[in-house]
Design an enzyme around this catalytic site. Structure first.
Site, PDB file in Angstrom:
ATOM      1  N   GLY A  22      64.266 -44.702  46.015  1.00  0.00           N
ATOM      2  CA  GLY A  22      64.234 -44.310  44.578  1.00  0.00           C
ATOM      3  C   GLY A  22      64.623 -45.886  43.886  1.00  0.00           C
ATOM      4  N   SER A  23      65.678 -46.563  44.386  1.00  0.00           N
ATOM      5  CA  SER A  23      65.971 -47.892  43.674  1.00  0.00           C
ATOM      6  C   SER A  23      64.692 -48.822  43.600  1.00  0.00           C
ATOM      7  CB  SER A  23      67.178 -48.381  44.568  1.00  0.00           C
ATOM      8  OG  SER A  23      68.246 -47.491  44.060  1.00  0.00           O
TER       9      SER A  23
ATOM     10  N   GLN B 268      66.513 -37.231  41.285  1.00  0.00           N
ATOM     11  CA  GLN B 268      67.337 -35.964  41.606  1.00  0.00           C
ATOM     12  C   GLN B 268      66.475 -34.512  41.079  1.00  0.00           C
ATOM     13  OE1 GLN B 268      70.256 -35.348  42.427  1.00  0.00           O
ATOM     14  NE2 GLN B 268      70.936 -37.624  42.974  1.00  0.00           N
TER      15      GLN B 268
ATOM     16  N   SER C  31      62.683 -40.253  45.687  1.00  0.00           N
ATOM     17  CA  SER C  31      63.202 -40.504  47.037  1.00  0.00           C
ATOM     18  C   SER C  31      63.347 -39.337  48.109  1.00  0.00           C
ATOM     19  CB  SER C  31      64.487 -41.153  46.842  1.00  0.00           C
ATOM     20  OG  SER C  31      65.108 -41.654  48.153  1.00  0.00           O
TER      21      SER C  31
ATOM     22  N   HIS D 117      65.385 -38.857  50.686  1.00  0.00           N
ATOM     23  CA  HIS D 117      66.520 -38.212  51.166  1.00  0.00           C
ATOM     24  C   HIS D 117      67.205 -37.284  50.425  1.00  0.00           C
ATOM     25  CE1 HIS D 117      69.715 -40.803  49.339  1.00  0.00           C
ATOM     26  NE2 HIS D 117      68.843 -41.489  49.000  1.00  0.00           N
TER      27      HIS D 117
ATOM     28  N   CYS E 109      76.425 -44.355  44.553  1.00  0.00           N
ATOM     29  CA  CYS E 109      76.213 -45.779  44.298  1.00  0.00           C
ATOM     30  C   CYS E 109      77.353 -46.432  43.912  1.00  0.00           C
ATOM     31  CB  CYS E 109      74.882 -46.179  43.628  1.00  0.00           C
ATOM     32  SG  CYS E 109      73.405 -45.431  44.450  1.00  0.00           S
TER      33      CYS E 109
END
Length: 395
Positions: free
Chosen positions: A72-73, A180, A200, A202, A326
């Site tokens: 995602g980042s 999310q 993302s 995970h 994070c």
């Protein structure tokens, strides 16, 4: 040995057994490079194509609009930096919110150093972006609006469709960080006027190190990683076939029983919230009761430090967090909690509990009893709590 109660699914999730099973052959049996021209490599390419189609179907998108990333980042960075570069001739103004994930906030701060101007929108006490402020912030030079779909800390679901409509009416690109939300709530990129979307693996029982960026056809953003011709020349690097297969399977599972799964999570979430607010004095729920992610509950407890609460919960086999994974090493209170108006001393006493489908009512009961016991113990050691009780006893 005590059973571990894992309530930090917003940080990461257990990789589903079906996902692991789907991935295994691509480690040892079908390990060919998907970019090779021989048949052995074609099997890997076919698997990537299938995963791309599955993900696109979950969003109401076309398969050629899905680009795989390392998470995602990276997807957030790609969407924001590349859009800023590609549309700089039109303007240099970006709009975001104060409660974004740091992958968005830090990227915007980086762009400010490159000469871009960024407006950080306020949110209300529930964490909802103020649409009137959004409209007022738009300038002739605005090229991008980037607002998250749902907040990773307090679970607030933003009015994404309304934001997308405003962006479309003004001819502005709209990106949403859906890390999310994807797999937890239905998303239709066309109906919601979304131009770019990050997700993302995970976060939805898929593997780590894999994600994707949806880029609407016609959006002219450039390559993020230069090198080979992978991902239609937009994201170089040998394809992470095993990760992509795992992500595709995780999305398939998440979408196929989303309604049933989230209904169960929502029921337990509300039970957890109800018990905490009723049985733990001087506690508050952060974010709205209804318009929040199905598995998210975020609390603040006055007169305690959230870090101490987390450590003591861990000693009892309960995994939670105080906010984003994070920023777990930071001593500062959550920027999200400060943005919704909480003072520092209350924001420091936060606890985020995020459920998974294997959590039971018994797990919730054990957790609530532990929270009650630990909060009471920490307050016994708190001079602030002692002073507060003495003052109130005199009244």
């Amino acid at each position: 040995m005590k059973k571990m109660i894992y309530l930090d699914n917003a940080a990461t999730t257990r990789t589903a057994p079906e996902v692991v099973e789907a991935m295994l052959p691509y480690f040892t049996e079908y390990y060919g490079n998907a970019s090779s021209i021989y048949e052995f490599g074609a099997k890997s390419k076919e698997a990537i194509t299938k995963a791309r189609e599955t993900i696109a179907g979950a969003l109401g998108a076309n398969a050629e609009e899905i680009y795989f990333t390392a998470g995602g980042s990276e997807a957030d960075n790609w969407a924001i930096k590349a859009a800023a570069e590609a549309y700089r001739s039109k303007g240099n103004h970006i709009i975001t919110s104060r409660i974004e994930h740091h992958a968005v906030l830090h990227t915007c701060q980086y762009l400010e150093k490159q000469g871009f101007e960024v407006t950080y929108l306020d949110v209300d006490e529930q964490g909802v972006v103020k649409l009137d402020q959004l409209k007022a912030a738009i300038r002739p030079t605005t090229i991008l609006i980037t607002i998250m779909f749902a907040n990773n800390e307090i679970g607030t679901i933003e009015p994404v469709a309304k934001i997308g409509k405003i962006a479309r009416e003004h001819g502005i690109l709209f990106h949403t960080d859906a890390v999310q939300a994807f797999g937890q709530v239905p998303i239709d990129v066309d109906a919601m006027n979304i131009d770019m979307l990050s997700a993302s693996g995970h976060k939805l029982n898929g593997p780590k190190g894999i994600g994707f960026l949806y880029i609407r056809k016609g959006v002219k953003i450039r390559s993020f990683i230069h090198g080979g011709a992978q991902e239609r020349k937009r994201r170089a690097g040998t394809e992470n076939v095993t990760g992509i297969v795992g992500l595709g399977k995780a999305v398939e599972l998440a979408v196929s029983h989303m309604e049933e799964r989230t209904a169960g999570e929502r029921e337990l979430r509300d039970y957890l919230i109800g018990r905490i607010l009723k049985e733990v004095p001087f506690s508050r729920l952060n974010g709205p009761r209804e318009l929040r992610l199905p598995n998210n509950a975020n609390f603040c407890f006055q007169f305690i430090e959230g870090e101490s609460l987390l450590i003591m919960l861990d000693m009892e086999g309960i995994c939670g967090s105080s906010g984003s994974a994070c920023t777990s090493g930071s001593l500062d209170p959550s920027h999200v909690l400060l943005a919704i108006g909480l003072p520092h001393e209350i924001a420091h006493g936060s606890l985020r509990l995020t459920l998974g489908e294997d959590i039971t009512r018994e797990d919730i009961d054990v957790t609530v009893e532990a929270v009650k016991r630990i909060v009471a113990k920490l307050r016994e050691m708190s001079p602030l709590y002692e002073d507060f009780m003495k003052k109130n006893a005199k009244r």
